[in-house]
Design a protein around this motif. Structure first.
Motif, short mmCIF file in Angstrom:
data_model
loop_
_atom_site.label_atom_id
_atom_site.label_comp_id
_atom_site.label_asym_id
_atom_site.label_seq_id
_atom_site.Cartn_x
_atom_site.Cartn_y
_atom_site.Cartn_z
N ASP A 182 -11.61 0.52 -4.60
CA ASP A 182 -10.71 1.28 -3.73
C ASP A 182 -9.49 1.81 -4.46
O ASP A 182 -8.88 2.79 -4.02
N SER A 183 -9.12 1.17 -5.56
CA SER A 183 -7.92 1.60 -6.29
C SER A 183 -8.10 2.97 -6.92
O SER A 183 -7.11 3.69 -7.11
N TYR A 184 -9.33 3.35 -7.22
CA TYR A 184 -9.56 4.65 -7.85
C TYR A 184 -9.39 5.81 -6.87
O TYR A 184 -9.41 6.97 -7.30
N ASN A 185 -9.23 5.52 -5.59
CA ASN A 185 -9.02 6.58 -4.60
C ASN A 185 -7.56 6.99 -4.48
O ASN A 185 -7.24 7.82 -3.63
N LEU A 186 -6.68 6.42 -5.29
CA LEU A 186 -5.27 6.77 -5.26
C LEU A 186 -4.98 7.89 -6.24
O LEU A 186 -5.54 7.92 -7.34
N PHE A 187 -4.11 8.79 -5.86
CA PHE A 187 -3.68 9.85 -6.79
C PHE A 187 -2.24 10.21 -6.50
O PHE A 187 -1.71 9.96 -5.40
N LEU A 188 -1.57 10.81 -7.50
CA LEU A 188 -0.17 11.18 -7.43
C LEU A 188 -0.03 12.69 -7.47
O LEU A 188 -0.82 13.39 -8.11
N SER A 189 1.00 13.18 -6.79
CA SER A 189 1.35 14.59 -6.86
C SER A 189 2.86 14.71 -6.99
O SER A 189 3.61 13.92 -6.43
N SER A 190 3.29 15.72 -7.75
CA SER A 190 4.72 15.94 -8.01
C SER A 190 5.06 17.40 -7.73
O SER A 190 4.26 18.30 -8.02
N ALA A 191 6.26 17.60 -7.21
CA ALA A 191 6.76 18.94 -6.94
C ALA A 191 8.26 18.96 -7.19
O ALA A 191 8.95 17.95 -7.03
N VAL A 192 8.76 20.11 -7.59
CA VAL A 192 10.18 20.27 -7.86
C VAL A 192 10.96 20.12 -6.56
O VAL A 192 10.53 20.61 -5.50
N THR A 193 12.09 19.45 -6.65
CA THR A 193 12.99 19.14 -5.52
C THR A 193 12.33 18.25 -4.48
O THR A 193 12.84 18.11 -3.37
N ASP A 194 11.23 17.63 -4.82
CA ASP A 194 10.55 16.74 -3.90
C ASP A 194 10.17 15.47 -4.66
O ASP A 194 10.24 15.40 -5.89
N ALA A 195 9.75 14.47 -3.95
CA ALA A 195 9.43 13.18 -4.55
C ALA A 195 8.04 13.20 -5.16
O ALA A 195 7.26 14.13 -4.97
N VAL A 196 7.73 12.14 -5.89
CA VAL A 196 6.37 11.87 -6.30
C VAL A 196 5.69 11.14 -5.15
O VAL A 196 6.19 10.12 -4.66
N LYS A 197 4.56 11.66 -4.70
CA LYS A 197 3.86 11.08 -3.56
C LYS A 197 2.58 10.40 -4.01
O LYS A 197 1.85 10.93 -4.86
N LEU A 198 2.34 9.25 -3.43
CA LEU A 198 1.11 8.49 -3.67
C LEU A 198 0.19 8.70 -2.47
O LEU A 198 0.56 8.41 -1.34
N TRP A 199 -1.02 9.20 -2.74
CA TRP A 199 -1.98 9.55 -1.70
C TRP A 199 -3.20 8.65 -1.77
O TRP A 199 -3.56 8.16 -2.84
N ASP A 200 -3.82 8.48 -0.62
CA ASP A 200 -5.11 7.79 -0.52
C ASP A 200 -6.16 8.84 -0.19
O ASP A 200 -6.09 9.50 0.85
N LEU A 201 -7.12 9.01 -1.08
CA LEU A 201 -8.13 10.05 -0.90
C LEU A 201 -8.97 9.82 0.34
O LEU A 201 -9.44 10.77 0.98
N ARG A 202 -9.17 8.58 0.72
CA ARG A 202 -10.06 8.27 1.85
C ARG A 202 -9.49 8.76 3.17
O ARG A 202 -10.23 9.14 4.07
N THR A 203 -8.18 8.75 3.30
CA THR A 203 -7.54 9.20 4.54
C THR A 203 -6.74 10.47 4.36
O THR A 203 -6.31 11.07 5.34
N LEU A 204 -6.54 10.88 3.09
CA LEU A 204 -5.69 12.03 2.77
C LEU A 204 -4.33 11.90 3.43
O LEU A 204 -3.77 12.85 3.99
N ARG A 205 -3.78 10.71 3.35
CA ARG A 205 -2.44 10.44 3.86
C ARG A 205 -1.55 9.95 2.72
O ARG A 205 -2.02 9.24 1.83
#
Length: 814
Positions: free
Chosen positions: A699-722
């Motif tokens: 289940d740990s491999y379903n996590l991914f990170l996204s980064s954007a300028v003026t915004d935080a780094v977000k940790l997502w769960d691929l299974r729920t896309l939340r």
């Protein structure tokens, strides 16, 4: 309680159980409620106690000479204590004892524990109900709950206090907030300030609470700002999340506008026609019997217009219950709130009207729909690990037909033409030797040559074939070990990556070159040139034999170690009309992925690095386009991530419209889409890939990170896309700072524009370490897949290597 999968009638969620009218307004008084009782002032000086289990059972308590200004129930239930305060007395009542005296015909009485403290605006019991904190003016009085004894007086705020709460897991620690817009952490025994915050807002702080499971402190202000801080053992609080209720509401409303009308009706949110402030009057931790781990950071926020359920880990709004949407309620604008957890999945709410002399007791029912069973059905939809074999028509089944480069097509003239013999009969021409220095020594035989025994050879082969595991219990890399400059003049390090075995490092620079270092950053680097503009992407192959580089000149090249000439070059201004945003090997080096403009290209390739001096200009390597995929909105692709260390069908694409699309390469179609993932376009996305030295749960491999300028780094769960967590302690205002997972999956590193790199814990939104003393903005961070090491690259061309504090001695960074 989630928006997803909820189908019950929203009108039955909040039910009014009791409504009372009074002769005077009580809009800003501290009210008291518990699962069995609620207490309100009666005619100013008396106290009216209502039983929530028996609506006809009430009790009037007398003893105050002045108007009651604050009330609170104790934390225990046997005995159940109630404290009330006025300008003359602070009285503690034993509820069971008062009931017994009333039934016996005796006037119920309490214990006076404080006298003439002034107007008390807030009361709070400690864990165990042994002490009580009373806020009056700019002081906090610590009183004994059994006798009249002032244990200590805490003074230090510059304005009147608004609230104070004891820490539930540290009973000798108290946190106070004030109209001076700061909070202070006190050591009650020594009457000292352990920590003092800066000025947080332009408006006074009104409420404070603790999250027991995440060990965090949450406070809110009169202008709708909410802050959460870590509350560690040393009590040095660090900011975790800051959010504005009005902006969170607007963002959630924009997402609802893109959903179906049925889903919008389910959430119960109606847009505000007039912009109003949302003062944070009360904060209460979310509780539910059927509890999910991700709900540990959820809090209820009581405002003047209603109740909000927020996730502090992701800064997302899960629920908004507006009082005006419930016509059966007697109050539409609240002046004060009191909350407690009832029996089962219910909450007891006690609120007063902001403008009228009205008080109501509400029961909030937390729906059981959207439970773990429903959630698990949703989780099976998407997964990084393949759940089945390849389909017959899958693009991943494509194969490249290799052609013999020496084979020549036969023509009709070849039968009659006279074949000219070649000048030489070898693929290489031997040098004449004119440029070589004359030989000065003759042949000399080698002596004392030791033969390698069969045993030693087998031992060395065995040592080379065994890899040491990545230490899973080690500390995060935080101690600087090595620092060097890549060039003499400041040049940005746009990208860097370790090889799969952790022995080599690739760095792409802004001076159009690629540097190859040893993982220890010792020795001289190998320099590879050929691009016409800055190198923005470098990527290793899984077999570590090849690596590619992509540049702003719209080309990407594949190299091999020891050769200064690329094996394969693709692209150019005539083929790609926009810069290359992503390039990497994919599907265990079978394919190449390349993104330019709105398209993601999938290439099959063949590499041949053999050299032929006769046909050196005839290319032996080739690549064939097998398909291209575009964003559904037609926008440009800004970032791409795919796993190459094992077979996976999932490719993540981020667009300029701030969306994230999940591409299923097995079917060649978009499996799911997440709109408005960030407030700006995403410039970096990466997945939890692990390494060949470390294994994680599937289940740990379903996590991914996204980064954007003026915004935080977000940790997502691929299974729920939340979004399951936000990391926003770092600074990212203009430069594309990246983030990375550690091979063990426990840590997340992020670059920052304050000349630091931040180390986060995946399980908490607060940062563990702040790697300081960099010379400029930290653009890139990457972990060594074999050992606990972190490499950072800065805007001025510096590379820094960090290791855990218990394994290496630190050196000072320039």
């Amino acid at each position: 309680m989630d928006d997803c999968g909820e189908s019950r009638d929203e009108s039955n969620i909040m039910v009014e159980k009791l409504s009372l009218s009074y002769d005077r307004p009580m809009s800003h008084l501290q009210l008291a409620c518990c699962p069995t009782h609620c207490a309100v002032p009666l005619q100013g000086k008396d106290l009216l106690l209502h039983s929530l289990e028996d609506s006809e059972q009430t009790m009037q308590l007398t003893g105050h000479h002045g108007n009651i200004s604050a009330m609170v129930f104790g934390t225990g239930r046997n005995p159940l204590l109630l404290c009330s305060a006025s300008a003359d007395y602070v009285i503690v009542w034993d509820v069971q004892r008062c009931y017994s005296r009333t039934r016996a015909g005796i006037v119920a009485s309490g214990t006076v524990i404080g006298t003439l403290l002034g107007k008390v605006v807030h009361l709070s019991f400690s864990a165990g109900d042994e002490r009580l904190a009373a806020c009056s003016g700019d002081k906090v009085y610590i009183l004994s709950s059994k006798i009249e004894d002032t244990l200590s007086v805490l003074a230090g705020h510059l304005a009147p206090l608004t609230a104070a709460e004891f820490c539930p897991w540290k009973t000798d620690v108290l946190v106070s907030i004030s109209e001076d817009r700061t909070f202070k952490v006190w050591g009650v025994e020594k009457e000292e300030i352990i920590y003092e915050s800066a000025v947080l807002s332009a408006s006074p702080l009104l409420s404070v609470s603790f999250l027991l499971k995440t060990r965090q402190l949450v406070t809110g202000s009169a202008d709708g700002q909410v802050w959460s801080f870590t509350f560690p053992e040393d009590l040095r609080c660090n900011l975790v999340t800051r959010l504005d209720l009005h902006k969170v509401m607007e963002r959630h409303q924009r997402q609802l506008n893109k959903m179906s009308p049925q889903t919008v009706g389910v959430t119960g949110i109606t847009p505000d026609t007039v912009e109003t402030t949302k003062p944070v009057l009360r904060i209460c931790a979310y509780h539910r019997q059927l509890e999910l781990e991700r709900a540990n950071s959820w809090v209820w926020i009581g405002c003047s217009d209603g109740l909000y359920l927020l996730d502090l880990a992701t800064s997302e709004l899960h629920k908004a219950l507006f009082l005006r949407d419930y016509p059966n309620l007697s109050i539409t604008m609240a002046g004060s709130w009191a909350m407690c957890h009832g029996s089962g999945n219910t909450m007891i709410l006690l609120l007063t009207s902001l403008f009228e002399t009205q008080m109501s007791v509400l029961e909030l029912s937390l729906p059981v729909s959207g439970t773990v069973d429903d959630l698990c059905q949703h989780l099976d939809r998407l997964s990084i690990l393949p759940s089945g074999p390849l389909m017959s028509g899958s693009p991943l089944n494509a194969e490249l037909k290799k052609k013999d480069p020496n084979r020549r097509k036969k023509t009709g003239s070849d039968k009659c033409a006279v074949k000219e013999p070649p000048l030489v009969f070898h693929t290489k021409v031997k040098s004449s030797g004119y440029l070589e220095s004359p030989r000065m020594t003759m042949f000399s035989p080698k002596t004392n040559v030791q033969k390698k025994t069969e045993r030693s050879t087998k031992t060395n082969m065995k040592r080379r074939s065994v890899f040491s595991d990545y230490p899973e219990d080690t500390a995060a890399p935080s101690v600087p070990h090595t620092c060097l400059s890549t060039t003499k003049t400041p040049t940005p390090v746009f990208c860097c990556q370790y090889s799969g075995d952790g022995k080599q490092i690739l760095c792409g620079l802004g001076d159009r070159s690629v540097l190859l270092y040893k993982s220890s950053l010792t020795g001289t680097s190998a320099v590879y040139t050929g691009h016409d503009k800055a190198v923005s992407i470098v990527s290793w192959s899984h077999g570590r034999q090849w690596w590619l580089s992509a540049s702003e000149d719209r080309t990407f090249r594949i190299w091999t170690g020891g050769s200064s000439v690329p094996v394969l070059t693709l692209g150019g201004t005539d083929k790609f009309f926009k810069p290359i945003q992503a390039a990497q090997f994919y599907y265990l080096d079978k394919f190449l992925l390349m993104a330019s403009g709105p398209s993601l290209h999938l290439y099959l390739y063949h590499l041949d690095n053999t050299q032929d001096d006769i046909k050196r200009y005839q290319p032996r390597s080739c690549a064939k386009l097998m398909g291209h995929f575009s964003m559904e909105s037609g926008t440009d692709i800004t970032a791409v991530s795919a796993i190459n260390d094992f077979y996976s069908y999932v490719v993540l694409m981020c667009g300029a419209d701030r969306s994230i699309q999940v591409l299923d390469m097995n079917t060649g179609a978009v499996a799911s889409q997440l709109p408005n993932a960030h407030s700006r376009a995403i410039h970096h996305v990466t997945q939890n890939k692990g390494s060949m030295f470390s294994s994680q749960t599937p289940d740990s491999y379903n996590l991914f990170l996204s980064s954007a300028v003026t915004d935080a780094v977000k940790l997502w769960d691929l299974r729920t896309l939340r979004c399951v967590r936000r990391f926003e302690n770092h600074v990212n205002r203009c430069h594309p700072c990246t983030a990375a997972f550690s091979p063990c999956g426990r840590f997340i590193a992020s670059g920052s524009e304050d000349n630091c790199a931040y180390m986060y814990d995946v399980r908490s939104s607060s940062y563990l370490r702040k790697l300081q003393r960099h010379s400029n903005t930290v653009l890139n961070v990457t972990f060594n897949p074999a050992t606990p090491e972190l490499l950072t690259g800065t805007l001025d061309g510096k590379l820094s290597l960090f290791r855990p504090g218990n394994t290496a001695e630190g050196v000072s960074l320039p």
